[in-house]
Design a protein around this motif. Structure first.
Motif, PDB file in Angstrom:
ATOM      1  N   MET A 163      -4.337  -0.164   2.091  1.00  8.65           N
ATOM      2  CA  MET A 163      -3.314   0.759   1.611  1.00  8.65           C
ATOM      3  C   MET A 163      -2.117   0.790   2.560  1.00  8.65           C
ATOM      4  N   ARG A 164      -2.416   0.772   3.885  1.00  5.17           N
ATOM      5  CA  ARG A 164      -1.325   0.752   4.856  1.00  5.17           C
ATOM      6  C   ARG A 164      -0.486  -0.501   4.687  1.00  5.17           C
ATOM      7  N   LEU A 165      -1.141  -1.645   4.441  1.00  9.06           N
ATOM      8  CA  LEU A 165      -0.415  -2.883   4.237  1.00  9.06           C
ATOM      9  C   LEU A 165       0.485  -2.783   3.016  1.00  9.06           C
ATOM     10  N   ALA A 166      -0.023  -2.145   1.961  1.00  6.96           N
ATOM     11  CA  ALA A 166       0.776  -2.009   0.746  1.00  6.96           C
ATOM     12  C   ALA A 166       2.010  -1.151   1.012  1.00  6.96           C
ATOM     13  N   ARG A 167       1.826  -0.046   1.750  1.00 10.70           N
ATOM     14  CA  ARG A 167       2.974   0.801   2.052  1.00 10.70           C
ATOM     15  C   ARG A 167       3.998   0.041   2.893  1.00 10.70           C
ATOM     16  N   ALA A 168       3.514  -0.688   3.887  1.00 13.89           N
ATOM     17  CA  ALA A 168       4.422  -1.459   4.734  1.00 13.89           C
ATOM     18  C   ALA A 168       5.170  -2.504   3.919  1.00 13.89           C
ATOM     19  N   THR A 169       4.469  -3.141   2.974  1.00 17.73           N
ATOM     20  CA  THR A 169       5.116  -4.149   2.137  1.00 17.73           C
ATOM     21  C   THR A 169       6.219  -3.525   1.303  1.00 17.73           C
ATOM     22  N   ALA A 223      -6.644  10.974 -14.986  1.00 20.00           N
ATOM     23  CA  ALA A 223      -6.006  12.151 -14.386  1.00 20.00           C
ATOM     24  C   ALA A 223      -4.608  11.817 -13.876  1.00 20.00           C
ATOM     25  N   ALA A 224      -4.457  10.634 -13.274  1.00 19.80           N
ATOM     26  CA  ALA A 224      -3.153  10.260 -12.728  1.00 19.80           C
ATOM     27  C   ALA A 224      -2.122  10.048 -13.833  1.00 19.80           C
ATOM     28  N   ARG A 242      -6.332   3.298  -6.282  1.00 16.85           N
ATOM     29  CA  ARG A 242      -5.869   4.591  -6.778  1.00 16.85           C
ATOM     30  C   ARG A 242      -4.358   4.752  -6.656  1.00 16.85           C
ATOM     31  N   GLY A 243      -3.764   4.012  -5.754  1.00 16.39           N
ATOM     32  CA  GLY A 243      -2.306   4.022  -5.692  1.00 16.39           C
ATOM     33  C   GLY A 243      -1.696   3.465  -6.970  1.00 16.39           C
ATOM     34  N   MET A 269      -4.864  -0.891 -15.249  1.00 16.96           N
ATOM     35  CA  MET A 269      -5.929  -1.886 -15.187  1.00 16.96           C
ATOM     36  C   MET A 269      -6.341  -2.169 -13.743  1.00 16.96           C
ATOM     37  N   ARG A 270      -5.360  -2.198 -12.846  1.00 17.11           N
ATOM     38  CA  ARG A 270      -5.650  -2.510 -11.444  1.00 17.11           C
ATOM     39  C   ARG A 270      -6.189  -1.307 -10.681  1.00 17.11           C
ATOM     40  N   SER A 271      -6.149  -0.138 -11.291  1.00 13.59           N
ATOM     41  CA  SER A 271      -6.549   1.079 -10.580  1.00 13.59           C
ATOM     42  C   SER A 271      -8.022   1.407 -10.730  1.00 13.59           C
TER      43      SER A 271
END
Length: 699
Positions: free
Chosen positions: A1-7, A544-545, A485-486, A477-479
């Motif tokens: 998740m951190r990598l995704a945010r950084a990207t 829910a999201a 969950r992001g 689909m990816r969640s």
């Protein structure tokens, strides 16, 4: 998740570095992207690479390029004066509500936040035709917001134009101006009016050109010693440059171009390496090149037949690791984007004079009021009789691409591709990779061959809304894993944006939650949910999201309406009651006639409804969806998520009807009905579900 945010952060930094307007004009000098090369590469190729291979942004090479380019942009702004000359238009009267005498072009290099700017635009190239002038403001209504009068727009308008700047040269030469029959005026050198061509001594000189633009036969071509000034060794700037500025420009002007090309080139090479299959790379390159050439030389009626030919990619040998969305992007996405980008390049740097009173004209004028006049929350009007979000989209696209509407074509092409990928994902889970490749091409072919093909880049909201919906579906689909969950949150946000863009797609936006269910759950499982334990194969955080995102979106929408009108409502001021199928004061038969006509309009992709062979996948997919819900044999194993999403997609047709612009109200159905059609064909041909699972590969 951190990598995704950084990207994501590096993606935003890269976009800012590429788009920030450079003080030195060049091939990649930032917004506005008004040259063919930068519109193609920065406006088309970079978003495609980000979508396909965002992991590159996590590499040291990518980040080094971004930091270097950002540092250059900052240094350029601090050390050098702005290249180009100030262009100021002074119409006889203000062109828009709450505007001054001088209109803005879509040019962030000019003083665009000033209500009465000194410069409408910055001239860094010659204007060889009427459409190349930064005169998009002719699309604006008069201050009373009525229709423009004949004297407001060409050829009836007479518009003064003033050009101011400095010319610096190290040797004497000849400066010449070439116009057209609709351009008259004078040019002064250091305050003295002189005939042109004029002899100019070495040094820095003040240039002032005052012209009157009449009719629509316009041109303003500047030449230095017989060459185009903007590609010569002379320096044209907005202010008087310093001696250091003049000395270093000849040998540093290539730096931003080198950095931008290196960044994009390394990214493209990394993406090709990630594909790894020589056959897939060769197909993508050859198909893209062939389609680009055909688009450039063939008539439009011939070009559109190149799209169904992309389905030949299903015959290629593809390794198992590439039988996923990445493989679909290489085999289908790259050729499709070549079709989109090649068709749009001739529009770069050229504005369109819209027919006033139409929906697309309304979106454009609202986009100007939002971005150039600062009415970000108001959005151009207190209530949304015309659809809301697309006006923000048009404004932001003009910020990037300038006066040209080519950005709307690029954006629409990406949105249509998102729908194709959802069709691919559904069919891959049911029947395998090769069937899925054909399923990805099918909605694109229906669009390119059918009635709706004129809508790409036309300036309407339907393609954008469908794009958000299918991007949301891909996110849902990816969640389905705890690590995804992001993507569930992203799906909720995108679903709300889809509703904002096209309010009659609200039910379909809620329907994105259908893809919280595994694509391996068949329709027949819905008949006995407790026995089949369907609920165990649903990612409830995704539901829910998506529904939470829609709820928040609806609350914000209603609050904004209350803020401006005092009425807390989602539909207040919209066309809801005008376009409602079920009118309370109409007899039942009239309401039923309206419903049947609307269904025919949507399913045949024509208005008025008529049989169209190119719309067969849409009509067939609708029949398959109904048949599967009714439990017909052979159709009961189709993924339940797809069938339920189709039901949500068609539901709006029973609530509100659409008219005008044939095909526009069918756009959101093309991918899902194409997927159902291909699932049915695969089922009838004996394609087994198990084989689809074995060859499906990763996401």
């Amino acid at each position: 998740m951190r990598l995704a945010r950084a990207t994501w952060l590096w993606a935003l930094a890269g976009a800012a570095a590429l788009l920030y307007p450079d003080h030195l004009a060049g091939a990649f000098d930032g917004v506005p992207l008004d040259r063919a090369a930068e519109a193609l590469v920065i406006g088309g190729v970079v978003p495609a690479l980000w979508w396909f291979y965002p992991r590159f942004l996590a590499t040291r090479r990518a980040r080094a390029c971004i930091v270097a380019l950002a540092a250059w942009r900052i240094a350029s702004s601090l050390l050098f004066v702005q290249d180009g000359w100030c262009v100021q238009f002074v119409p006889a009267a203000p062109f828009a509500k709450d505007a001054g005498r001088v209109p803005h072009a879509w040019d962030l290099r000019a003083d665009w936040r000033s209500p009465d700017p000194t410069c409408s635009a910055i001239m860094t190239r010659s204007y060889r035709a009427f459409e190349e002038f930064p005169a998009w403001f002719f699309n604006l209504p008069p201050p009373n917001e009525s229709w423009p009068q004949p004297s407001d727009i060409p050829p009836g308008a007479t518009t003064p134009m003033h050009v101011r700047g400095y010319l610096t040269t190290t040797r004497p030469g000849t400066l010449d101006f070439e116009g057209a029959s609709g351009v008259t005026g004078t040019v002064s050198l250091d305050g003295q009016v002189k005939p042109w061509p004029m002899q100019v001594d070495a040094g820095t000189h003040a240039i002032a050109a005052d012209a009157v633009l009449k009719y629509n036969k316009w041109a303003l071509i500047t030449r230095w010693n017989g060459r185009d000034l903007w590609s010569s060794d002379a320096i044209a700037t907005l202010q008087r440059p310093s001696r250091t500025d003049v000395l270093v420009r000849p040998w540093i002007g290539w730096i931003p171009t080198l950095l931008a090309v290196a960044f994009v080139g390394l990214w493209a090479a990394a993406a090709a390496s990630a594909v790894g299959s020589p056959a897939a790379i060769a197909w993508a390159a050859a198909a893209a090149a062939a389609i680009a050439i055909v688009v450039s030389i063939a008539p439009p009626e011939t070009v559109r037949w190149a799209i169904p030919a992309i389905a030949l990619a299903a015959l290629l040998p593809v390794p198992p690791r590439l039988r996923n969305l990445a493989g679909a992007y290489a085999l289908v996405g790259v050729p499709w984007l070549a079709f989109v980008l090649a068709g749009g390049i001739p529009l770069a740097g050229r504005f369109i004079l819209y027919d006033f009173g139409n929906d697309f004209w309304m979106y454009q004028r609202y986009g100007y009021r939002i971005v150039m006049q600062g009415y970000w929350l108001e959005g151009g009007s207190h209530v949304f009789y015309f659809q809301p979000l697309y006006r923000w989209i048009t404004g932001l696209l003009h910020v990037v691409f300038g006066d040209s509407s080519v950005g709307e074509r690029f954006w629409d092409g990406m949105c249509l591709l998102a729908g194709a990928f959802v069709s691919f994902r559904i069919v891959r889970a049911f029947a395998g990779f090769r069937w899925a490749i054909v399923a990805a091409v099918l909605p694109l072919a229906v669009f390119a061959l059918g009635t709706a093909r004129y809508l790409m880049g036309f300036g309407l909201s339907e393609i954008s809304s469908a794009g958000f919906l299918y991007m949301a579906a891909l996110g849902a689909m990816r969640s389905r894993t705890p690590q995804g969950r992001g993507f569930a949150i992203a799906a909720g946000v995108l679903a709300a944006l889809a509703f904002y863009t096209r309010l009659n797609n609200g039910i379909m936006s809620f329907g994105v939650a259908c893809f919280a269910m595994s694509l391996t759950v068949p329709v027949r499982a819905l008949a006995s949910p407790w026995r089949s334990q369907v609920w165990r194969r649903i990612a409830w955080w995704t539901v829910a999201a998506v529904w939470g995102g829609m709820a928040c979106g609806l609350l914000f929408f209603a609050w904004r309406t209350w803020h401006y009108t005092g009425v807390f409502s989602v539909f207040y001021g919209t066309q809801r009651y005008i376009v409602a199928i079920w009118q309370p004061d109409s007899p039942l038969r009239a309401n039923l006639d309206r419903l049947v006509t609307n269904l025919g309009r949507v399913l045949t992709v024509n208005d008025p409804p008529r049989f169209d062979v190119y719309a067969l996948p849409v009509m067939a997919g609708a029949c398959v969806g109904v048949a599967s819900l009714l439990g017909f044999p052979r159709f009961r194993d189709i993924p339940a998520a797809a069938v339920l999403f189709f039901a949500a997609s068609i539901a709006g047709t029973f609530v509100a009807f659409g008219f005008a612009y044939p095909g526009r109200f069918s756009i959101h159905l093309l991918p899902i009905t194409s997927a159902l059609t291909m699932c049915a064909v695969a089922s009838l041909s004996g394609r087994r579900r198990g084989e689809g699972r074995r060859t499906s590969g990763s996401t």
